[in-house]
Design a protein around this motif. Sequence first.
Motif, PDB file in Angstrom:
ATOM      1  N   ASP A 176      -0.966  79.910  48.565  1.00 13.18           N
ATOM      2  CA  ASP A 176      -0.826  78.720  47.723  1.00 13.18           C
ATOM      3  C   ASP A 176      -1.692  78.845  46.478  1.00 13.18           C
ATOM      4  N   GLN A 202       7.865  86.667  47.264  1.00 11.75           N
ATOM      5  CA  GLN A 202       8.209  85.687  46.235  1.00 11.75           C
ATOM      6  C   GLN A 202       9.736  85.715  46.078  1.00 11.75           C
ATOM      7  N   TYR A 222       7.367  82.622  50.338  1.00 11.68           N
ATOM      8  CA  TYR A 222       7.815  82.287  51.686  1.00 11.68           C
ATOM      9  C   TYR A 222       7.482  83.432  52.644  1.00 11.68           C
ATOM     10  N   ASP A 259      12.984  69.945  44.252  1.00  5.28           N
ATOM     11  CA  ASP A 259      13.961  71.025  44.451  1.00  5.28           C
ATOM     12  C   ASP A 259      14.771  70.868  45.731  1.00  5.28           C
ATOM     13  N   ASN A 317      12.612  80.101  38.926  1.00  7.95           N
ATOM     14  CA  ASN A 317      11.245  79.999  39.443  1.00  7.95           C
ATOM     15  C   ASN A 317      11.167  80.640  40.820  1.00  7.95           C
ATOM     16  N   SER A 318      10.090  81.370  41.076  1.00  7.30           N
ATOM     17  CA  SER A 318       9.920  82.013  42.380  1.00  7.30           C
ATOM     18  C   SER A 318       9.041  81.165  43.278  1.00  7.30           C
ATOM     19  N   HIS A 319       9.266  81.261  44.584  1.00  5.92           N
ATOM     20  CA  HIS A 319       8.492  80.525  45.576  1.00  5.92           C
ATOM     21  C   HIS A 319       8.004  81.508  46.644  1.00  5.92           C
TER      22      HIS A 319
END
Length: 459
Positions: free
Chosen positions: A458, A272, A287, A308, A283-285
């Motif tokens: 996801d 994250q 990958y 974004d 905000n974390s994403h």
Amino acid sequence: MSVIESPRQATAGLHRLPTPSPSPLIGPDIAAATIGIPLTALVLWLADGGWSLATSSTSGALTGIGQLAGLAAGLAALGGLALASRMGWLERRYGLDRMLGWHRWTGMIAAFGLAVHAVALIAAYSMRSGRNPFSQVAFLFGEPWMPAAMVAGLLMALVSLTSWRRLKARMAYETWFHLHVLGYLAVALALGHVLVSGSDFVGNVWAQAWWIGLYVLVGIMVVVGRFGPLLSSLLRPLRVTRVDPLPDGSMSVWLGGRRLPRLQASAGQYFQLRFGVPGLWWNSHPYSISSAPYAEGLRFSFRAQGDDAAAFRRIRPGTRVWLQGPYGTLTAERAHGTPVVMIAGGTGIAPLRAILENLSATQRPELIFRTSAPGNAWFLEELRYLLAQRNGRLHVVAGPRIHLTHDPFAASALQALVPDLATRTAYICGPTGMSRAAARGLRAAGVPQGNIHTDRYDY
């Protein structure tokens, strides 16, 4: 298409980090905890006279049902928090995607248990007092910690409702996430009610100690698992060392820093990430690593799109990055040295490209890459290079879905590309629909379910 020799790959000359050892935790350990904790709660309830009460009268039976439902709800809520705590030793064994699937079931059990708990006890108390249910609720509202318990129940119902897939699909991830955090507040509010009114807590020192210890243990897991890595990342953030463009306007970002070797990451896992640029830091994403971990850095590849997109284009060398992880169990170790087939869709090629570096020539990897257009495919030259070194082959299935004359993931189509498909270990990574279609095709082609591996992030 055939594999040809390619130029030097992007990671040539870098120094590989050692692969971390697997978690020592074994399945029976988890099974013992999963069975032993509810059995202990049941024994404590029986020792406190639960069975005698439940068999004494109709109202006693309703009280017993309400108490057992409350115990089940409490244990499910604590179990759900433990599963979502992201403790490294637990995640390395089972994978975050699988644990979050279990977490969903514990949430449903907790919500259903709370509903039964409330209805059964209100009915039991109404029978004893002669009040109607609404008057009984009003009376109970004056009991210590009862208002907090009612608020906790409403919050738990809200969390459960927003986890319903059809409703969740209509919500922004950030909205769903912040609503879901209310589950922590619900458990905290319910704790006061449990301590004051819980049947196992009234006059039973051993039960009190056991339940309080359970709450403390889960609390420690949440604090250490959720906030420990973030705190470490805040104190020693990594920085972007390089940004490379990808064919479809996406990007690869290399991260480096002194903390890198401590992360203990494996090819195929994901993190994250929070980038220190306006619009992204809050905000974390998730990958995936798109190459094996190197002492010089970790590479992440992703598509900068949506609201974004402009913020991602502000990422430059020197940008601070805070990250949590690694997560996931989609690693080369799952194949145990057997021949491999990989099926990737779009950005799902990133973790599979990383796993390729950890495969050997005896595994003869076959890679099926589904992409909307050949010009949008990531890492083609690197893939050809890696596969050529490992006696493998690359099969690119390109074009919009409506233009394809056949189902590329049907068993016959997969067997035409990989004749010995049934003898291989399969890795799948891509959009949910594609992953499910590929898994169905593999099973129909004779690949055992236990040899099909995929990871979702996801959630």
